[in-house]
Design a protein around this motif. Structure first.
Motif, PDB file in Angstrom:
ATOM      1  N   GLY A 247      99.238   9.150  46.018  1.00  0.00           N
ATOM      2  CA  GLY A 247      99.008   8.372  44.807  1.00  0.00           C
ATOM      3  C   GLY A 247      99.828   7.099  44.819  1.00  0.00           C
ATOM      4  N   THR A 248      99.445   6.150  43.977  1.00  0.00           N
ATOM      5  CA  THR A 248     100.150   4.886  43.917  1.00  0.00           C
ATOM      6  C   THR A 248     101.491   5.072  43.235  1.00  0.00           C
ATOM      7  OG1 THR A 248      99.035   4.381  41.838  1.00  0.00           O
ATOM      8  CG2 THR A 248      98.036   3.528  43.849  1.00  0.00           C
ATOM      9  N   GLY A 249     102.428   4.227  43.591  1.00  0.00           N
ATOM     10  CA  GLY A 249     103.732   4.271  42.931  1.00  0.00           C
ATOM     11  C   GLY A 249     104.888   4.229  43.905  1.00  0.00           C
ATOM     12  N   LEU A 610      90.873  11.943  38.670  1.00  0.00           N
ATOM     13  CA  LEU A 610      92.147  11.563  39.281  1.00  0.00           C
ATOM     14  C   LEU A 610      91.966  10.413  40.267  1.00  0.00           C
ATOM     15  CD1 LEU A 610      95.153  12.080  39.721  1.00  0.00           C
ATOM     16  CD2 LEU A 610      94.551  13.876  41.355  1.00  0.00           C
ATOM     17  N   GLY A 611      90.942  10.510  41.117  1.00  0.00           N
ATOM     18  CA  GLY A 611      90.712   9.455  42.102  1.00  0.00           C
ATOM     19  C   GLY A 611      90.366   8.129  41.464  1.00  0.00           C
ATOM     20  N   PRO A 780      97.837   4.416  27.457  1.00  0.00           N
ATOM     21  CA  PRO A 780      98.742   4.426  28.623  1.00  0.00           C
ATOM     22  C   PRO A 780      98.256   3.454  29.691  1.00  0.00           C
ATOM     23  CG  PRO A 780      97.259   6.287  28.735  1.00  0.00           C
ATOM     24  CD  PRO A 780      96.965   5.595  27.423  1.00  0.00           C
ATOM     25  N   THR A 781      99.108   3.143  30.641  1.00  0.00           N
ATOM     26  CA  THR A 781      98.668   2.407  31.827  1.00  0.00           C
ATOM     27  C   THR A 781      97.950   3.375  32.757  1.00  0.00           C
ATOM     28  OG1 THR A 781     100.732   2.872  33.001  1.00  0.00           O
ATOM     29  CG2 THR A 781     100.649   0.861  31.654  1.00  0.00           C
ATOM     30  N   MET A 782      97.204   2.838  33.704  1.00  0.00           N
ATOM     31  CA  MET A 782      96.483   3.715  34.616  1.00  0.00           C
ATOM     32  C   MET A 782      97.452   4.493  35.510  1.00  0.00           C
ATOM     33  SD  MET A 782      93.393   3.603  33.716  1.00  0.00           S
ATOM     34  CE  MET A 782      93.072   4.910  34.878  1.00  0.00           C
ATOM     35  N   VAL A 786      97.574   8.625  35.976  1.00  0.00           N
ATOM     36  CA  VAL A 786      97.706   9.381  37.226  1.00  0.00           C
ATOM     37  C   VAL A 786      98.847  10.378  37.120  1.00  0.00           C
ATOM     38  CG1 VAL A 786      98.211   9.217  39.694  1.00  0.00           C
ATOM     39  CG2 VAL A 786      96.716   7.529  38.622  1.00  0.00           C
ATOM     40  N   GLU A 787      99.959   9.908  36.578  1.00  0.00           N
ATOM     41  CA  GLU A 787     101.134  10.766  36.433  1.00  0.00           C
ATOM     42  C   GLU A 787     100.836  11.961  35.529  1.00  0.00           C
ATOM     43  OE1 GLU A 787     105.571  10.434  34.434  1.00  0.00           O
ATOM     44  OE2 GLU A 787     104.642   8.630  35.270  1.00  0.00           O
TER      45      GLU A 787
END
Length: 820
Positions: A247-249, A610-611, A780-782, A786-787
């Protein structure tokens, strides 16, 4: 006459960014000095730094490292220019010459590294947010980049190609080239190689298996591998793997470690430590050369790797296991020998000969009679029902495991028989002393005539000042003309196969645009087959009045986007009024075509949610420029052969530089009725929260099977029927039945046939409703979405991390010493 102009030039110098301790870029004629340790290049996002990095006493390498220090105060180096030839700590410098070449000089006398580039254009050296150090012209042409010459680390979006390789460091504190290499071999397969002091061999993938037995393919000609920012790695030979924290981050890096293992790391920001989220070899004893020749490797999960010398052998180097062991004895050719039994031990390769259907005595005799035989393996073949005999020329890559049924017999002189009763010697590295390797430099003094030198400087003074002034003024005028990220487009076109097509090619590929597979506000999508037989989706844009320069600028941004949950763009066409984009073709079409299909069970729907969130989070926060989609809807979420989602139709909606997103403005309302955020209607500033709202509506539609553009009939307080929007209906259902747990059953779509994980579906609905809030500040932010979707897997996630065991002499400090 020179004085007034000299004052102007000095003023420009003092007001330019070069006067600060950290630089964003340097241009022709400027240098970075080793004697100014705080004078470094830094990326715009401040994640990466580049400058002279100390590797010993008075020894430095020009490097790139993560700006944030780790918990122990150290820094993580990701690239070095001169890893095998450190420079002096005095008068060494990195210079951008007026010829367009970059040179690294040792003590201002010896050139140890150069880019070998030439140009007459104005150039600048800049460190990008990706960690790529790039020399480019002001027009955007890339002349050289560090991504094309990696050391031991691959960063996200950095391609590993047929012309590049990763080479491990020699040890944890010695950054010079080690023995392990990762590269794409001549058979188009990504391999790990041990290239030791005396011998080399491949050990990953397993050398005794054919590539296709491991899912690899030799039938490709692109020869490229890339790690994307979300932690997904893909190679052209079909090798794929993902980080445990996919995942991103997190900041990530893929490194060939000093022990020969490839590991994917993610940075734990709170602990300020790197965590292993994937590794190629779970058992380090299967890595070649790990304990050196004439030794046996044993691995225990708790204790890590251990190396032992074979009976009759001793350690060759107390500080370095790669040298292995050497014999106490000197076995003569005709000397009587004995054989010592080593059960559960194998020495890979180096067979002198192979003899099937042999007795133990005959096998022993064959080794005794061969002066080059160091031992033999005696193995029972269950398939054929007899014993096999392998005589060994060398004792390399020894590995002990209780799972081995094989037995190894080592050949030793009989005269030393009494000493063979002693247990084998375990490697014990001597870490008590610091290892210093002197690097002697023979600097030749240049003989110069001081009078001639003075006259030369005086004659060039005024003219030089004018030239320098002209260059500085030109730089001030032009440095903002091209964004730092536009120049990276050329590299990404190579990395992603981004191609410019002619209109005639695409017309032929689509059979004159005859097979329509989709239609939207921005254009019509056709199915086509390219000249290389790839099936593609070709979108013909309706905004034909868009200028070529504007279109190419936006297309270049699309070419730089690379994420597993974004549709892959293969190319474009711009001819006259024709504007077309070429995408990968998705076998299962769009989410809109599958919402009511029972092919999408609850697991697939959750993965799609999720994706899609990961893809949008990348667009909003991770890519080189912020991209607002502005038209998130089921028709723009495509599904591949495994029903994995890919967000499509992005990039031509709205692009923002990171610093200007708060001042967003649109010439017209964008989006599709039912999915559009109220921000558009109330003429509010448009931010990434419009995509968040649309995402929430799409998720509710995917769960309920009901379209947001229609109406939902519900019972009002008086028992009558009323019409409500989808979001309002779901929210009311949840509040009406809070506590009895039945609300999710009332809204779930019929396509799931009542089989679903109630907790996951409830989580997804709550997240979707939070995204679809009227007030954009409460959405929320995207990345937060994800979180939240991953939150339920935290326990499993922590367990999925692979322990990183590098059995090394960590306290051993290696240093170069360069004479002043």
């Amino acid at each position: 006459m020179c004085a007034p102009f000299l004052f102007i030039v000095v003023s420009l110098l003092l007001s330019s960014p070069f006067s600060s301790s950290t630089l964003l870029r340097i241009t022709k004629g400027l240098s970075l000095s080793v004697e100014k340790p705080n004078n470094v290049l830094i990326s715009a996002n401040r994640v990466f730094s580049s400058g002279f990095y100390p590797v010993g006493k008075n020894a430095y390498c020009f490097a790139i490292w993560y700006s944030q220090s780790l918990d122990d105060g150290s820094y993580t180096v990701v690239w070095m220019a001169n890893r095998d030839q450190p420079v002096n700590g005095r008068r060494s410098k990195l210079s951008v010459l007026k010829t367009g070449n970059i040179i690294l000089t040792d003590a201002d006398r010896l050139i140890v590294w150069a880019t070998e580039t030439t140009t007459t254009s104005l150039v600048q050296l800049e460190l990008y947010d990706t960690g790529n150090l790039v020399l480019h012209t002001l027009e955007g042409k890339i002349l050289w980049q560090s991504f094309n010459s990696p050391t031991d680390t691959l960063l996200p979006l950095q391609p590993l190609t047929k012309n590049t390789m990763l080479v491990s460091s020699r040890s944890q504190s010695n950054y010079s080239s080690g023995f392990y290499k990762l590269y794409i071999d001549g058979d188009n397969v990504l391999r790990l190689q041990f290239d030791g002091l005396e011998i080399s061999s491949f050990y990953w993938p397993n050398p005794w298996l054919q590539p296709w037995e491991l899912g690899r393919s030799t039938y490709n000609n692109s020869r490229i591998a890339v790690l994307d920012p979300s932690g997904h790695f893909k190679s052209s030979d079909n090798l794929k793997f993902s980080a445990a924290d996919l995942g991103t981050g997190p900041k990530r890096r893929l490194t060939v470690d000093v022990d020969g293992n490839i590991r994917l790391y993610s940075l734990n920001e709170k602990l300020r430590a790197w965590v292993v989220t994937w590794q190629a070899k779970s058992n380090p004893c299967t890595i070649h050369g790990i304990c050196g020749p004439n030794s046996v490797c044993t691995y225990h999960r708790k204790g890590g790797r251990r190396c032992n010398c074979i009976l009759g052998f001793k350690m060759k180097n107390q500080r370095d296991w790669s040298y292995g062991c050497e014999p106490y004895f000197n076995l003569l050719c005709n000397e009587e020998a004995v054989f010592i039994k080593l059960p559960h031990v194998d020495f890979y390769g180096q067979d002198l000969a192979y003899f099937p259907n042999q007795t133990f005595e005959r096998c022993k005799e064959k080794c005794s009679q061969n002066c080059n035989c160091k031992g033999f393996q005696f193995k029972y073949d269950r398939t054929n029902g007899y014993y096999l005999c392998y005589t060994k020329a060398l004792l390399l890559d020894g590995y002990r495991s209780e799972g081995f049924e094989e037995t190894m017999y080592i050949k030793l002189p009989k005269s030393n028989l009494s000493s063979y009763d002693k247990p084998s010697q375990e490697f014990r590295l001597d870490c008590s002393q610091q290892v210093t390797t002197p690097l002697y430099r023979n600097y030749k003094q240049q003989q110069e005539n001081s009078t001639v030198k003075f006259m030369l400087w005086f004659a060039c003074g005024c003219g030089g000042v004018e030239i320098i002034g002209f260059l500085l003024v030109s730089y001030v005028l032009y440095r903002n003309r091209q964004g730092s990220h536009a120049t990276e487009n050329g590299y990404l076109q190579v990395g992603t196969g981004f191609t410019k097509f002619t209109y005639a090619e695409l017309k032929q590929a689509t059979s004159n645009f005859s097979i329509e597979i989709g239609r939207g506000g921005s254009g019509v999508v056709y199915k086509g087959t390219l000249s290389d037989n790839r099936v593609a989706a070709i979108k013909r844009l309706t905004e034909a009045n868009q200028g070529e320069e504007e279109f190419l600028a936006e297309v270049s941004t699309i070419g730089r986007l690379n994420h597993m949950n974004l549709i892959e763009t293969w190319g474009y066409c711009v001819e006259g009024k024709h504007r077309l984009l070429v995408y990968e073709y998705m076998e299962h079409g769009s989410l809109a075509e599958n919402i009511t299909s029972n092919m999408l069970d609850w697991k697939k729907r959750f993965e799609i949610a999720l994706g899609t969130a990961k893809g949008l989070a990348y667009l909003h926060e991770e890519c080189l420029e912020w991209v607002l989609h502005c038209d998130v809807k089921p028709q723009n979420i495509l599904l591949d052969s495994n029903y994995q989602p890919k967000v499509a139709d992005f990039g031509l909606s709205k692009l923002f530089n990171r610093g200007s997103i708060g001042n967003s403005s649109f010439s017209r309302i964008r989006g599709t009725r039912g999915y559009m955020a109220p921000d558009w209607v109330f003429n509010l500033p448009i931010t990434s929260k419009v995509d968040v709202y649309s995402y929430g509506v799409v998720m509710l539609e995917m769960i309920t099977g009901r379209s947001p553009t229609g109406t939902v009939h519900a019972m009002d307080d008086n028992g009558g029927m009323e019409q409500r929007r989808l979001v309002t209906w779901v929210r009311k259902k949840m509040h009406e039945t809070t506590g009895n747990g039945s609300w999710i059953e009332e809204i779930i779509g019929t396509a799931m046939d009542g089989e679903y994980d109630k907790n996951k579906m409830e989580l997804l609905v709550r997240v979707a409703l939070q995204c679809a809030e009227e007030d954009k500040n409460t959405r929320p932010t995207m990345s937060k979405v994800v979180e939240m979707l991953l939150d339920h897997e935290n326990d499993e996630f922590e367990k999925s991390f692979i322990p990183c065991i590098i059995d090394a002499c960590d306290s051993l400090k290696f240093e170069y010493l360069v004479e002043e």
